[in-house]
Design a protein around this motif. Structure first.
Motif, short mmCIF file in Angstrom:
data_model
loop_
_atom_site.label_atom_id
_atom_site.label_comp_id
_atom_site.label_asym_id
_atom_site.label_seq_id
_atom_site.Cartn_x
_atom_site.Cartn_y
_atom_site.Cartn_z
N ALA B 88 -10.11 -6.31 -5.36
CA ALA B 88 -8.80 -6.97 -5.53
C ALA B 88 -8.84 -8.01 -4.37
N SER B 89 -7.90 -8.64 -4.18
CA SER B 89 -7.77 -9.49 -3.15
C SER B 89 -7.43 -8.54 -1.74
N PHE B 90 -7.76 -8.83 -0.59
CA PHE B 90 -7.25 -8.36 0.60
C PHE B 90 -5.89 -7.79 0.61
N GLU B 91 -5.07 -8.74 0.28
CA GLU B 91 -3.87 -8.77 0.34
C GLU B 91 -3.42 -7.63 -0.53
N ASP B 92 -3.72 -7.79 -1.72
CA ASP B 92 -3.53 -6.39 -2.70
C ASP B 92 -3.97 -5.14 -2.08
N ILE B 93 -5.43 -4.94 -1.45
CA ILE B 93 -5.64 -4.09 -1.21
C ILE B 93 -4.90 -3.35 0.09
N LEU B 94 -4.52 -4.36 1.06
CA LEU B 94 -3.62 -3.97 2.09
C LEU B 94 -1.98 -3.30 1.89
N LYS B 95 -1.80 -3.85 0.52
CA LYS B 95 -0.47 -3.28 -0.01
C LYS B 95 -0.63 -1.80 -0.39
N VAL B 96 -1.95 -1.70 -0.89
CA VAL B 96 -2.10 -0.11 -1.33
C VAL B 96 -2.08 0.73 -0.06
N GLU B 97 -2.94 0.21 0.84
CA GLU B 97 -2.82 0.90 1.98
C GLU B 97 -1.50 1.33 2.64
N ASP B 98 -0.67 0.18 2.82
CA ASP B 98 0.96 0.23 3.03
C ASP B 98 1.70 1.47 2.34
#
Lengths: 362, 362
Positions: B88-98
């Motif tokens: 996925a985009s980095f943005e979407d991966i970062l959302k999951v991490e959050d």
């Protein structure tokens, strides 16, 4: 004859130092003692799959060529071998059987590779002669045939197995596209060997094991061409680790151009090009058998796998004899026939002894 | 809490009968005695590769969904798991991490499957988001990431490994077309695991081992989806025989549609169809992850391989924990955290104990 200060290598008893005394063609006495060995003594090598070498071709050889071939093989430490045919007309196969009517004593019989194989996995075989088990197939299954390589998925395979069983001919699976379920059935019928694994066999897939996967998974004995060309060294090592030394049999699958210079040659009516150690069909660029000499197969296998010498004596001799049901050979033990290869530490054959006689001296 | 008359299964000590006493979340006392066991006690299961189940999807889950997922997994005996992303985009991966910032306590972290993988072996991943190791890649490698699946042949793989090593993130080889020489180099760099073997990996060939052959040949630890669909049962058994129970880790690779009815669902922006236990991308008909529940993976593996219960405790729990460097879990031994699965003789989970508390009772 007595040979002193040896590293003796037996496929059952393993490795130890001592001397071997030979009389009337047999090993009559073995003494174990500590020494710095001057040579390695192994059971004479066995090549159950070879189409020819030095210009000799199973398909066209005359009685005297087979004699010459047997002599050439002594240079390689080979004291038992099976000249091997390719798919051909029944007439041509019968001619080979006739030419071999009087077997030179290091030839244990004939290996028929085809014609009952898969066209899809023909390898270097001439597709014109590849057939299913047709009427009259029994006529080629006679003395001196010892092994027939066939594909278990062809029509009539079960009939073939029935006849072979009656005649004491070993059926080996080869040139095959068979699935796991077909292989499993064949294994359960008692077919327990595969020809030049994994060449000309369906590949392993995780949703269909194919012949390659089935050969690794089930308890098949596998012929293997350890030239580093038919399979890369790490594949040979992988197979060794998965199967163990008890299930592997070194073969050369050598063709008549073996030992000759680069050029264009013939194999079963097809043109092949020899370049270095590589033999390819001119038309398809398929590998066309090997140019491997048996002594090199032995050296390569040891190099690829780091196996013990005991294991090496299994894969180079003992297992192939077991697979053919030949007894009284393949061990260094009192009472066994003195078919022996004397090697230096690089595993180069120095001397070959056949039925107690020195038949080669480097 | 004290549980009497058990068949206790430990990955190191093996199988024996007796009782287990639990106090303050830990195993405090084990008694060995002869009895007819009323249940089997195994270390709680560990699933390091799961995209979701019962409508929950790692990519869109909120904190409360992860809590719900953890509860659902207790029904399967799973006491440790890693929600797993897709490319996925980095943005979407970062959302999951959050969303996973506050880890429910049975979630040991996040498994990033992609985006640094091979487009040729994308499997059910969306190729739009598959990239090489580009500038800024470090930003997604932060808490709570525990594993990242990447292809060793992609540009920048060594940089990725360097950063992961510093951050204590385990690199797992997956979705890869790499050759044996690339795999060997990776192994020598210390990368020792492969994701959902042998799915989405280059196949074994005898002249190029590929990731499949290298995974079998070299000493890699392998995730395996034991649903009988991603690999046939005999392949799973073959891998077990070749690698042994010490090198295998059961995973579900389950998707959010797992446990739901047949129909059309979504996976990483791609449409998939669920039919029975089979999930396929609508467009390519590629397998789109599994619908496997962990308890079934455990049952299947035992059925496919006839392994011992001791071995089953390794592949269902212990090996995955070792691979993540998690200690103090995965054994039935005094001092270890009481994460336990109580099973009947069919290996159905009857009760799950998490940190000494009963969290599921069938």
């Amino acid at each position: 004859m007595k040979i002193e200060d040896l590293l003796i290598v037996d496929p059952v008893d393993g490795e130890y130092t001592g001397s071997v005394k030979i009389g009337k063609g047999k090993i009559v006495d073995i003494r174990r003692y500590h020494c710095t060995p001057k040579a390695i003594l192994m059971p004479g090598f066995v090549d159950v799959h070879t189409h020819g070498q030095y210009g000799i071709d199973t398909m066209s050889a005359k009685a005297e060529n087979f004699e010459e071939w047997a002599k050439r093989n002594f240079e390689q430490g080979v004291t038992t071998f099976l000249p091997t045919t390719v798919s051909a007309s029944f007439e041509d196969i019968l001619k080979v059987e006739d030419a071999l009517a009087k077997l030179p004593s290091s030839i244990a019989g004939l290996h028929l590779e085809g014609p009952f194989i898969s066209k899809e996995k023909k390898g270097a075989q001439n597709p014109e002669h590849i057939i299913s088990v047709t009427n009259g197939f029994e006529q080629i299954l006679r003395y001196p045939v010892k092994i027939i390589t066939a594909a278990p998925e062809i029509d009539g395979f079960n009939r073939l197995v029935g006849i072979c069983r009656k005649k004491g001919i070993v059926v080996s699976i080869g040139h095959s596209m068979a699935t796991y379920s077909v292989l499993r059935r064949a294994f359960e019928m008692g077919i327990d060997r595969i020809t030049h694994f994994p060449n000309a066999l369906s590949t392993l897939h995780h949703r269909e094991l194919g012949v390659t996967g089935s050969g690794l998974y089930l308890d098949f004995n596998l012929e293997i061409i350890a030239d580093g060309i038919h399979s890369v060294p790490e594949f040979v090592d992988f197979v060794y680790r998965v199967k163990g030394a008890d299930r592997l049999m070194l073969v050369t699958d050598s063709i008549s151009a073996t030992g000759l210079e680069n050029g264009i040659y013939e194999l079963g009516g097809l043109k092949l090009e020899l370049k270095g150690k590589r033999a390819e069909l001119v038309e398809s660029r398929s590998l066309a058998g090997s140019t491997l000499l048996f002594n090199d197969a032995v050296k390569n296998f040891r190099k690829f796998t780091n196996c013990s010498l005991k294991e090496l004596s299994k894969v180079s001799s003992y297992n192939s004899l077991l697979s053919l049901g030949i007894t009284g050979l393949g061990r260094i033990k009192e009472g066994y026939t003195a078919n022996l290869a004397l090697l230096n530490e690089d595993l180069t054959v120095l001397k070959t002894i056949f039925k107690g006689e020195e038949v080669y001296n480097k």
